[in-house]
Every structure is written in structure tokens, then in C-alpha cells.
Design an enzyme around this catalytic site. Structure first.
Site, PDB file in Angstrom:
ATOM      1  N   ALA A 109      12.385 106.389 121.151  1.00 44.67           N
ATOM      2  CA  ALA A 109      12.093 104.993 121.512  1.00 44.67           C
ATOM      3  C   ALA A 109      12.828 104.036 120.563  1.00 44.67           C
ATOM      4  O   ALA A 109      12.971 104.347 119.394  1.00 44.67           O
ATOM      5  CB  ALA A 109      10.588 104.739 121.419  1.00 44.67           C
ATOM      6  N   PRO A 110      13.319 102.890 121.068  1.00 46.45           N
ATOM      7  CA  PRO A 110      13.155 102.391 122.434  1.00 46.45           C
ATOM      8  C   PRO A 110      14.141 102.939 123.453  1.00 46.45           C
ATOM      9  O   PRO A 110      14.041 102.621 124.628  1.00 46.45           O
ATOM     10  CB  PRO A 110      13.351 100.878 122.251  1.00 46.45           C
ATOM     11  CG  PRO A 110      14.256 100.751 121.072  1.00 46.45           C
ATOM     12  CD  PRO A 110      13.943 101.893 120.159  1.00 46.45           C
ATOM     13  N   GLY A 111      15.113 103.744 123.047  1.00 45.37           N
ATOM     14  CA  GLY A 111      15.912 104.404 124.065  1.00 45.37           C
ATOM     15  C   GLY A 111      17.402 104.120 124.021  1.00 45.37           C
ATOM     16  O   GLY A 111      18.134 104.487 124.946  1.00 45.37           O
ATOM     17  N   GLY A 112      17.885 103.500 122.934  1.00 42.57           N
ATOM     18  CA  GLY A 112      19.322 103.208 122.840  1.00 42.57           C
ATOM     19  C   GLY A 112      20.171 104.464 122.991  1.00 42.57           C
ATOM     20  O   GLY A 112      21.066 104.528 123.839  1.00 42.57           O
ATOM     21  N   LYS A 113      19.848 105.477 122.195  1.00 42.93           N
ATOM     22  CA  LYS A 113      20.688 106.681 122.233  1.00 42.93           C
ATOM     23  C   LYS A 113      20.373 107.501 123.483  1.00 42.93           C
ATOM     24  O   LYS A 113      21.250 108.150 124.039  1.00 42.93           O
ATOM     25  CB  LYS A 113      20.519 107.490 120.953  1.00 42.93           C
ATOM     26  CG  LYS A 113      21.021 106.698 119.755  1.00 42.93           C
ATOM     27  CD  LYS A 113      20.898 107.393 118.459  1.00 42.93           C
ATOM     28  CE  LYS A 113      21.146 106.418 117.316  1.00 42.93           C
ATOM     29  NZ  LYS A 113      20.112 105.353 117.182  1.00 42.93           N
TER      30      LYS A 113
ATOM     31  N   GLU B  56       9.084 110.645 122.512  1.00 37.92           N
ATOM     32  CA  GLU B  56       8.602 109.707 121.500  1.00 37.92           C
ATOM     33  C   GLU B  56       7.167 110.073 121.139  1.00 37.92           C
ATOM     34  O   GLU B  56       6.310 110.181 122.017  1.00 37.92           O
ATOM     35  CB  GLU B  56       8.687 108.275 122.036  1.00 37.92           C
ATOM     36  CG  GLU B  56       8.044 107.232 121.160  1.00 37.92           C
ATOM     37  CD  GLU B  56       8.584 107.191 119.713  1.00 37.92           C
ATOM     38  OE1 GLU B  56       9.806 107.247 119.504  1.00 37.92           O
ATOM     39  OE2 GLU B  56       7.742 107.134 118.794  1.00 37.92           O
TER      40      GLU B  56
ATOM     41  N   ARG C 173       4.993 103.300 121.737  1.00 35.69           N
ATOM     42  CA  ARG C 173       6.436 103.135 121.925  1.00 35.69           C
ATOM     43  C   ARG C 173       6.979 103.928 123.117  1.00 35.69           C
ATOM     44  O   ARG C 173       8.109 103.732 123.535  1.00 35.69           O
ATOM     45  CB  ARG C 173       7.178 103.549 120.647  1.00 35.69           C
ATOM     46  CG  ARG C 173       6.927 102.591 119.494  1.00 35.69           C
ATOM     47  CD  ARG C 173       7.486 103.119 118.182  1.00 35.69           C
ATOM     48  NE  ARG C 173       8.915 103.314 118.143  1.00 35.69           N
ATOM     49  CZ  ARG C 173       9.816 102.365 117.932  1.00 35.69           C
ATOM     50  NH1 ARG C 173       9.427 101.133 117.729  1.00 35.69           N
ATOM     51  NH2 ARG C 173      11.095 102.647 117.914  1.00 35.69           N
TER      52      ARG C 173
ATOM     53  N   ASP D 207      17.057 111.368 115.472  1.00 33.69           N
ATOM     54  CA  ASP D 207      17.382 110.034 114.950  1.00 33.69           C
ATOM     55  C   ASP D 207      16.122 109.595 114.196  1.00 33.69           C
ATOM     56  O   ASP D 207      15.260 108.917 114.743  1.00 33.69           O
ATOM     57  CB  ASP D 207      17.706 109.102 116.127  1.00 33.69           C
ATOM     58  CG  ASP D 207      18.175 107.742 115.668  1.00 33.69           C
ATOM     59  OD1 ASP D 207      18.843 107.653 114.633  1.00 33.69           O
ATOM     60  OD2 ASP D 207      17.851 106.748 116.357  1.00 33.69           O
TER      61      ASP D 207
ATOM     62  N   CYS E  77      19.177 105.172 110.000  1.00 32.83           N
ATOM     63  CA  CYS E  77      19.835 103.871 109.813  1.00 32.83           C
ATOM     64  C   CYS E  77      19.607 103.433 108.369  1.00 32.83           C
ATOM     65  O   CYS E  77      19.214 102.309 108.106  1.00 32.83           O
ATOM     66  CB  CYS E  77      19.356 102.847 110.839  1.00 32.83           C
ATOM     67  SG  CYS E  77      17.606 102.583 110.828  1.00 32.83           S
TER      68      CYS E  77
HETATM   69  N1  SAM Z   1      16.603 106.794 118.746  1.00 24.05           N
HETATM   70  C1  SAM Z   1      16.032 105.481 118.949  1.00 24.05           C
HETATM   71  C2  SAM Z   1      17.054 104.603 119.634  1.00 24.05           C
HETATM   72  O1  SAM Z   1      18.259 104.884 119.560  1.00 24.05           O
HETATM   73  O2  SAM Z   1      16.651 103.631 120.297  1.00 24.05           O
HETATM   74  C3  SAM Z   1      15.513 104.892 117.660  1.00 24.05           C
HETATM   75  C4  SAM Z   1      14.546 105.812 116.964  1.00 24.05           C
HETATM   76  S1  SAM Z   1      13.793 105.197 115.534  1.00 24.05           S
HETATM   77  C5  SAM Z   1      15.095 105.233 114.368  1.00 24.05           C
HETATM   78  C6  SAM Z   1      12.775 106.521 115.063  1.00 24.05           C
HETATM   79  C7  SAM Z   1      11.670 106.880 116.010  1.00 24.05           C
HETATM   80  O3  SAM Z   1      10.927 107.970 115.446  1.00 24.05           O
HETATM   81  C8  SAM Z   1      10.661 105.771 116.261  1.00 24.05           C
HETATM   82  O4  SAM Z   1      10.566 105.523 117.636  1.00 24.05           O
HETATM   83  C9  SAM Z   1       9.354 106.316 115.704  1.00 24.05           C
HETATM   84  O5  SAM Z   1       8.232 105.930 116.458  1.00 24.05           O
HETATM   85  C10 SAM Z   1       9.563 107.815 115.770  1.00 24.05           C
HETATM   86  N2  SAM Z   1       8.725 108.554 114.787  1.00 24.05           N
HETATM   87  C11 SAM Z   1       7.929 108.058 113.821  1.00 24.05           C
HETATM   88  N3  SAM Z   1       7.304 109.053 113.153  1.00 24.05           N
HETATM   89  C12 SAM Z   1       7.727 110.199 113.705  1.00 24.05           C
HETATM   90  C13 SAM Z   1       7.436 111.579 113.459  1.00 24.05           C
HETATM   91  N4  SAM Z   1       6.611 111.946 112.507  1.00 24.05           N
HETATM   92  N5  SAM Z   1       8.028 112.497 114.258  1.00 24.05           N
HETATM   93  C14 SAM Z   1       8.881 112.137 115.222  1.00 24.05           C
HETATM   94  N6  SAM Z   1       9.206 110.854 115.481  1.00 24.05           N
HETATM   95  C15 SAM Z   1       8.645 109.896 114.752  1.00 24.05           C
END
Ligand code: SAM
Length: 442
Positions: free
Chosen positions: A105-109, A127, A132, A172, A225
Site C-alpha cells: 500500500a498504497p500501490g505505486g510499485k 498489505e 491501508r 519495499d 526510502c
Molecule cells: N510499496 C508501496 C508503494 O510503492 O506504494 C509503499 C510501501 S511502504 C514503504 C511500506 C508498507 O509496509 C506500508 O504500507 C506499511 O503499512 C507496511 N508495513 C508496516 N509494517 C509492516 C510489517 N511488519 N510487515 C509488512 N509490512 C508492513
């Protein structure tokens, strides 16, 4: 103001470039979008993102929310550095692959991967955070490929229940967000050394938990990031040494300004984009038992009297399997039918493929996701082209009137792109745009 501990942490990594790096973090972020192949857009471009075919920079940041084409899934506002995933896929994977985007989430990749896989592959976009997962599902539906299953599971669910399944896993990871410093002042306020340590440990837990779902010989893409080595290089080293993988190299062009270490850094004083780190690894080959795929629960078939009509709403009806979930008929790739049915017995699936119809009495009514789908056969419905004002009123879920138009379900479009359906009942139209997706600003 950048946190002093952050500057101390990053200084050895930056050396003589520290000043220009810190200055770049005080500058305005770069705006970029990735366009969907369902649209032929004409925005005020300021050049191509060189590592992504459909990525474009913009001169300035428009008020995206007031552009109906954004809501129709014609493009996604995505930070340029993270579009590098496409270059990695082009270099290291075949499109007929099964890909897991674990932290999606939110789904860019995920929208990028789903476009890249096209008809050939399948994406599981997951997710773990409940609040989310719905925006993820919305963005996937708007993108419209139909080759994606959106799930809401823990990383360990994949590792334990689906061993040796995926050809590629993207992690990610949630991180300390240093690369977001110039986009989001909250990222600066929340940063601390303690948080960096905590993120690094959590990233290792996520990697260990999901590892077994990747096939031997499969591709792991790890990204954050953030800039610091604890969350980046140290974790890549952890994957190589403790999980068992080889680091891969992808070809770069010098003018992209990407810094290769153990993985690739996107530093904003050198690269046109926000801070990002990505590494590509291949899991060691070993003999393994492929997972047995069997659909254990029988899926409910779509009522025969509706199936024919539903299939006329699709451009390539033979490419889709249909099944019924409560009142809803959903379409998903026929070539992955068995696997998708199996996944639904192992995972919490939030959306699969795309919704085609909803049973209302004896005949089906079209679902919104159909209007977003690339395989939607638009000419099966009477189309009404909306002005900008009317399109925005529709997207706010306001009542709209369409004079001198036929009664019944109408397809509303903006610049020839489907926005969704409405039902004309004479003196006004029932607005069928999903309430939870409506634009909330005036
Ligand atoms: N890949 C997404 C994009 O390109 O739009 C952005 C992802 S963001 C960097 C990281 C994601 O990991 C968040 O949506 C978050 O809710 C989720 N997250 C948080 N804790 C986590 C966990 N313990 N295990 C897996 N995912 C987790």
C-alpha cells in the site's frame, strides 16, 4: 532542520558530498507521474524518467485531486526513483512470472508491476495494515489490469503457508523514511536513532518471515526510502549471508546519477528523484518440492442465465474465468484460475481480478471496477461525455442530471475515458460511483 544525529550517522557515508546532500534535502521535491497504457495523456511534461518507459517529470505539482483522469486510473503520482523497479524487472525477470509485492500500500510499485506483467503474469499485492489495504485495492482496480489479487496477510503467512511459490518477491519495507524528508516534515520530526535501529530489526524479521515463499533461484527485490546503511546495506548483507542469496547487478547509465554500493542509492543531490535504496538478489538454487496447487473449496459459479451477458461486457471473454462472490461476479485470469482459487484458501483476499457485475433481481448490473478495467468493452453501454464540472460532481457522488438521454444504466466518460456508471431514471440520475472513493474536497 535536519536532526543532528542524522547528519552524524550519514557523514561517513557521504564524505565530501555531505554539504550538497544536506542542501538537496532542503529543496522542493520533484513531481513525477507514471502513465497507464489505457490512456494517451497530454500533461505539461518536463521530460522522461530515464529508467521507466511510462514515467514523466512535471514542471510543477498540479492539484491532482481535481483531475478526473487521475480517478479514472490514467496515471499514478509516483516518485521517480521508485520507478527504477521497472528497469530491474526488464533486466532480471520474465513477464510470465508470479510476483509477490509484500508491503504494497498504497500501490505505486504494484500498479507498475501489474502493468509490466500484463496478460502473462500474476501479481499478489499484499498489505498487512488493515486501514491501508482498501486504498491499495482501490488503486489496483483503477489501474485496471485484472491480473492482481490483493491480500491482507502477515509476511509469515506467506512463508509458512505458501513455500517455494513465488518467482519474485518485492519487499519495499517500512523504514525510517529519510528519503521523504523534503516531501514530508513529519518524517523529519519522527526520525531518531532508536527508530532506525527498530526499523532495521523489523526489516530483518519481515525478510526472514517471507523468505520461504520465494522459490530457490527466485528474485528478491529489497527496497527502502531511507539512506542509512543499517536499514540498507546491512540488511542486504543479512540476506546474502544469513538467508542465502547472490547480489545481482543491473546496467546503469552514468547520467542517471545512481550510486552503486551493495545495492543502488538514489541521493537527491545526484539523481532526479527522492531518496531511495534498492537491491536485487537471487536466492540460491537448491532442489525443492514445488508447492501442490489444488483448489480445495469449490467456487460458486456465476448463474448461467447471466454469464453470457457478463461475457459480452469484456473485450476478450475467453481470457477470464468468472465466479460468484455473494451478489458479485468477478473476472480473473483463466490461465491462473487454479492457482488463484488455491490462494483464496490460504490467504485473506480483499479483491481478485475485477468485479464485472452485481446481481440485481434476475439480470446483472455492471460493477464500477468493470468501467476501470482495460478489458472493458465500452460499446456495450450508452456513453455520455461529461464536462469537467459535471465529471467532478459525479466523482464527489453528487446527484447529476442528464437531459435528453436514454433511461437505464449509462457509462459516463471524461475525454473518452470511462469514469463509471449512473442510472438515469428521468428527472435525475442515480450516481453509482463508489461512495468510499468519492472526492472529499470541493
Ligand atoms: N510499496 C508501496 C508503494 O510503492 O506504494 C509503499 C510501501 S511502504 C514503504 C511500506 C508498507 O509496509 C506500508 O504500507 C506499511 O503499512 C507496511 N508495513 C508496516 N509494517 C509492516 C510489517 N511488519 N510487515 C509488512 N509490512 C508492513
Amino acid at each position: 532542520m535536519l536532526p543532528l544525529d542524522f547528519i552524524d550517522l550519514i557523514e561517513p557515508q557521504m564524505g565530501l558530498e555531505l554539504d550538497s546532500f544536506c542542501r538537496s534535502l532542503q529543496q522542493e521535491p520533484v513531481t513525477s507521474v507514471r502513465i497507464n497504457d489505457k490512456a494517451d495523456l497530454n500533461l505539461p511534461w518536463a521530460g522522461r524518467v530515464p529508467w521507466c518507459q511510462d514515467g514523466w517529470y512535471l514542471h510543477e505539482r498540479p492539484q491532482f485531486t481535481l483531475d478526473p483522469l487521475l480517478h479514472a486510473g490514467c496515471y499514478y503520482v509516483q516518485e521517480a526513483s521508485s520507478m527504477f523497479v521497472e528497469h530491474i524487472l526488464n533486466t532480471c525477470l520474465k513477464p510470465d512470472s508470479l510476483v509477490l509485492d509484500l508491503c504494497a500500500a498504497p500501490g505505486g510499485k504494484s500498479t507498475l508491476i501489474s502493468q509490466w506483467l500484463g496478460h502473462e503474469g500474476l501479481l499478489v499485492s499484499n498489505e498487512v495494515v488493515r486501514q491501508r489495504v482498501f486504498i491499495l485495492s482501490e488503486n489496483i482496480q483503477k489501474w485496471g489490469n485484472g491480473n492482481t489479487v490483493v491480500t491482507h496477510n502477515r509476511p509469515a503467512d506467506f512463508g509458512q503457508r505458501l513455500p517455494n511459490l513465488f518467482d519474485c518477491v518485492l519487499v519495499d519495507a517500512p523504514c525510517s523514511g529519510e528519503g521523504m524528508f523534503r516531501k514530508d516534515t513529519k518524517a523529519v520530526d519522527e526520525w531518531s536513532l532508536r527508530n532506525v535501529e527498530m526499523c532495521a530489526r523489523r526489516q530483518q524479521d519481515i525478510l526472514m518471515d517471507v523468505w520461504d515463499t520465494l522459490k530457490p533461484g527466485g528474485l528478491l527485490i529489497y527496497s527502502t526510502c531511507t539512506f542509512n546503511q543499517k536499514e540498507d546495506e546491512d540488511n542486504t548483507r543479512f540476506i546474502i549471508e544469513h538467508l542465502g542469496a547472490d547480489l545481482l547487478h543491473v546496467p546503469l547509465q552514468k547520467e542517471w546519477g545512481i550510486t552503486e554500493t551493495l545495492g543502488y542509492h538514489f541521493y537527491p543531490h545526484k539523481t532526479r528523484g527522492e531518496g531511495f535504496y534498492i537491491a536485487v538478489l537471487r536466492k540460491h538454487e537448491e532442489h525443492y518440492q514445488p508447492l501442490k496447487i489444488r483448489g480445495e473449496k469449490k467456487k460458486t459459479a456465476v448463474p448461467v442465465e447471466c454469464e453470457q451477458e457478463l461475457r459480452t461486457w469484456l473485450k476478450h471473454p475467453d481470457e477470464w474465468a468468472l465466479r460468484q462472490e455473494d451478489r458479485f461476479s468477478i473476472a480473473y485470469p483463466v490461465r491462473y484460475k487454479e492457482l488463484i482459487d488455491f490462494l483464496s484458501t490460504r490467504l485473506t483476499c480483499i479483491s481478485t481480478g475485477f468485479g464485472v457485475g452485481e446481481m440485481r433481481g434476475k439480470s446483472p448490473a455492471p460493477q464500477h471496477a468493470l468501467a476501470m478495467a482495460k478489458d472493458f468493452c465500452q460499446d456495450k453501454f450508452t456513453s455520455i461525455s461529461l464536462s469537467l464540472d459535471k465529471a467532478l460532481a459525479y466523482l464527489r457522488c453528487e446527484a447529476i442530471t442528464l437531459t435528453d438521454q436514454p433511461f437505464g444504466v449509462l457509462l459516463l466518460t471524461y475525454q473518452d475515458i470511462p469514469l463509471g456508471f449512473a442510472k438515469n431514471i428521468g428527472n435525475h440520475c442515480n450516481n453509482l460511483y463508489p461512495k468510499e472513493w468519492r472526492i472529499r474536497i470541493l
